[in-house]
Design a protein around this motif. Sequence first.
Motif, PDB file in Angstrom:
ATOM      1  N   THR A 210      49.382  48.566  42.640  1.00 50.10           N
ATOM      2  CA  THR A 210      49.603  48.878  41.230  1.00 50.10           C
ATOM      3  C   THR A 210      48.750  50.075  40.804  1.00 50.10           C
ATOM      4  OG1 THR A 210      47.849  47.407  40.453  1.00 50.10           O
ATOM      5  CG2 THR A 210      50.086  46.455  40.622  1.00 50.10           C
ATOM      6  N   ASN A 211      49.166  50.706  39.719  1.00 48.57           N
ATOM      7  CA  ASN A 211      48.366  51.771  39.125  1.00 48.57           C
ATOM      8  C   ASN A 211      47.028  51.217  38.653  1.00 48.57           C
ATOM      9  OD1 ASN A 211      50.143  54.077  39.319  1.00 48.57           O
ATOM     10  ND2 ASN A 211      51.424  53.058  37.792  1.00 48.57           N
ATOM     11  N   CYS A 212      47.022  49.978  38.169  1.00 49.82           N
ATOM     12  CA  CYS A 212      45.774  49.365  37.715  1.00 49.82           C
ATOM     13  C   CYS A 212      44.796  49.189  38.868  1.00 49.82           C
ATOM     14  CB  CYS A 212      46.048  48.031  37.028  1.00 49.82           C
ATOM     15  SG  CYS A 212      46.744  48.187  35.372  1.00 49.82           S
ATOM     16  N   GLU A 213      45.271  48.795  40.025  1.00 54.33           N
ATOM     17  CA  GLU A 213      44.389  48.660  41.186  1.00 54.33           C
ATOM     18  C   GLU A 213      43.788  50.024  41.529  1.00 54.33           C
ATOM     19  OE1 GLU A 213      44.439  47.010  45.774  1.00 54.33           O
ATOM     20  OE2 GLU A 213      46.234  48.024  45.005  1.00 54.33           O
ATOM     21  N   ALA A 214      44.621  51.059  41.559  1.00 51.24           N
ATOM     22  CA  ALA A 214      44.127  52.408  41.865  1.00 51.24           C
ATOM     23  C   ALA A 214      43.110  52.859  40.825  1.00 51.24           C
ATOM     24  CB  ALA A 214      45.292  53.397  41.946  1.00 51.24           C
ATOM     25  N   ALA A 215      43.380  52.576  39.557  1.00 54.97           N
ATOM     26  CA  ALA A 215      42.458  52.960  38.488  1.00 54.97           C
ATOM     27  C   ALA A 215      41.135  52.206  38.609  1.00 54.97           C
ATOM     28  CB  ALA A 215      43.100  52.710  37.126  1.00 54.97           C
ATOM     29  N   ALA A 216      41.186  50.929  38.966  1.00 55.38           N
ATOM     30  CA  ALA A 216      39.958  50.138  39.137  1.00 55.38           C
ATOM     31  C   ALA A 216      39.112  50.705  40.277  1.00 55.38           C
ATOM     32  CB  ALA A 216      40.297  48.673  39.390  1.00 55.38           C
TER      33      ALA A 216
ATOM     34  N   GLN B  87      34.982  33.525  32.729  1.00 47.58           N
ATOM     35  CA  GLN B  87      34.122  32.574  33.439  1.00 47.58           C
ATOM     36  C   GLN B  87      33.029  33.245  34.263  1.00 47.58           C
ATOM     37  OE1 GLN B  87      36.908  30.270  35.756  1.00 47.58           O
ATOM     38  NE2 GLN B  87      37.991  29.555  33.947  1.00 47.58           N
ATOM     39  N   ASP B  88      33.061  34.583  34.353  1.00 49.75           N
ATOM     40  CA  ASP B  88      32.117  35.313  35.206  1.00 49.75           C
ATOM     41  C   ASP B  88      31.422  36.397  34.397  1.00 49.75           C
ATOM     42  OD1 ASP B  88      30.758  36.851  37.066  1.00 49.75           O
ATOM     43  OD2 ASP B  88      32.505  37.233  38.328  1.00 49.75           O
ATOM     44  N   PRO B  89      30.161  36.206  34.037  1.00 48.54           N
ATOM     45  CA  PRO B  89      29.470  37.174  33.185  1.00 48.54           C
ATOM     46  C   PRO B  89      29.280  38.552  33.816  1.00 48.54           C
ATOM     47  CG  PRO B  89      27.993  35.379  33.822  1.00 48.54           C
ATOM     48  CD  PRO B  89      29.348  35.031  34.346  1.00 48.54           C
ATOM     49  N   GLY B  90      29.491  38.679  35.111  1.00 45.64           N
ATOM     50  CA  GLY B  90      29.374  39.981  35.772  1.00 45.64           C
ATOM     51  C   GLY B  90      30.704  40.678  35.954  1.00 45.64           C
ATOM     52  N   ALA B  91      31.762  40.103  35.417  1.00 40.10           N
ATOM     53  CA  ALA B  91      33.104  40.639  35.636  1.00 40.10           C
ATOM     54  C   ALA B  91      33.584  41.461  34.449  1.00 40.10           C
ATOM     55  CB  ALA B  91      34.075  39.490  35.900  1.00 40.10           C
ATOM     56  N   ALA B  92      34.494  42.370  34.751  1.00 41.07           N
ATOM     57  CA  ALA B  92      35.179  43.169  33.734  1.00 41.07           C
ATOM     58  C   ALA B  92      36.675  43.070  33.989  1.00 41.07           C
ATOM     59  CB  ALA B  92      34.735  44.629  33.810  1.00 41.07           C
ATOM     60  N   LEU B  93      37.446  43.333  32.949  1.00 33.73           N
ATOM     61  CA  LEU B  93      38.897  43.400  33.071  1.00 33.73           C
ATOM     62  C   LEU B  93      39.305  44.846  32.852  1.00 33.73           C
ATOM     63  CD1 LEU B  93      41.584  41.628  33.241  1.00 33.73           C
ATOM     64  CD2 LEU B  93      41.701  42.032  30.779  1.00 33.73           C
ATOM     65  N   LEU B  94      40.083  45.383  33.773  1.00 32.13           N
ATOM     66  CA  LEU B  94      40.645  46.721  33.592  1.00 32.13           C
ATOM     67  C   LEU B  94      42.069  46.557  33.110  1.00 32.13           C
ATOM     68  CD1 LEU B  94      40.343  49.936  35.516  1.00 32.13           C
ATOM     69  CD2 LEU B  94      42.638  49.005  35.219  1.00 32.13           C
ATOM     70  N   GLY B  95      42.366  47.121  31.947  1.00 33.91           N
ATOM     71  CA  GLY B  95      43.706  47.085  31.377  1.00 33.91           C
ATOM     72  C   GLY B  95      44.294  48.482  31.316  1.00 33.91           C
ATOM     73  N   CYS B  96      45.524  48.542  30.906  1.00 33.87           N
ATOM     74  CA  CYS B  96      46.247  49.806  30.767  1.00 33.87           C
ATOM     75  C   CYS B  96      46.732  49.902  29.325  1.00 33.87           C
ATOM     76  CB  CYS B  96      47.417  49.812  31.740  1.00 33.87           C
ATOM     77  SG  CYS B  96      48.409  51.303  31.677  1.00 33.87           S
ATOM     78  N   VAL B  97      46.603  51.074  28.719  1.00 37.66           N
ATOM     79  CA  VAL B  97      46.930  51.194  27.296  1.00 37.66           C
ATOM     80  C   VAL B  97      48.396  50.937  26.997  1.00 37.66           C
ATOM     81  CG1 VAL B  97      44.976  52.707  26.801  1.00 37.66           C
ATOM     82  CG2 VAL B  97      47.215  53.704  27.347  1.00 37.66           C
ATOM     83  N   VAL B  98      49.275  51.023  27.979  1.00 41.67           N
ATOM     84  CA  VAL B  98      50.689  50.740  27.734  1.00 41.67           C
ATOM     85  C   VAL B  98      51.071  49.314  28.139  1.00 41.67           C
ATOM     86  CG1 VAL B  98      51.385  53.159  27.909  1.00 41.67           C
ATOM     87  CG2 VAL B  98      51.467  51.708  29.954  1.00 41.67           C
ATOM     88  N   TYR B  99      50.093  48.519  28.530  1.00 43.36           N
ATOM     89  CA  TYR B  99      50.377  47.136  28.898  1.00 43.36           C
ATOM     90  C   TYR B  99      50.884  46.395  27.666  1.00 43.36           C
ATOM     91  CZ  TYR B  99      49.762  42.551  31.098  1.00 43.36           C
ATOM     92  OH  TYR B  99      49.978  41.302  31.641  1.00 43.36           O
ATOM     93  N   PRO B 100      52.026  45.732  27.781  1.00 47.56           N
ATOM     94  CA  PRO B 100      52.530  44.984  26.627  1.00 47.56           C
ATOM     95  C   PRO B 100      51.484  43.964  26.182  1.00 47.56           C
ATOM     96  CG  PRO B 100      54.127  44.992  28.426  1.00 47.56           C
ATOM     97  CD  PRO B 100      52.866  45.577  28.962  1.00 47.56           C
TER      98      PRO B 100
END
Length: 180
Positions: free
Chosen positions: A18-24, A52-65
Amino acid sequence: MLDHSRLTAIHTLGPTGTNCEAAAKHYAQAHGLDVQVVLHRTLEEGMVHVLQDPGAALLGCVVYPDLHGLVFPYLDRMTLADQFIFDTFPMVLAARSADAEIRLVGTHPAPRSLVPAQYEVRLVTSNAEAARLCAAGEVDACITTGVAARSHGLVVIEDNGPVPMGFTIHTHHAIARRAA
């Protein structure tokens, strides 16, 4: 601002390709991070793990519904801590063969407008999933990335090229720090 030293994982949209994987991966490399990139079927599923994981982040995409659904419900715990522009892989219309009869096209909702008007649409969870379904014969063609098309042995019918895209980083309040 973001305290990158506290990040251990970036969760984002999968499956692989995915583009998100590449961006991450780009984000991690650009910031010199040694983090695990974890892929999920949807960003909503990824958020469950990030919470549930204080060391984690979520990478999103601005066009994600429904990206707003990953921000406002979590204001008490999470913050939109960073954003950046990164070119997607080339976005393509692909099929199992160049002369395939196309009636049904699989696509993630975000690039849906790239599906030519004469085709029926089946919405799927990611561009990479669209390619997998096309290769499996569940749809006649797909809107996907050039990388996913190649990895599934698909033929590119139309190439829309890479798209400059915005990506977001959502973290726990403890990782985010505000500029003074």
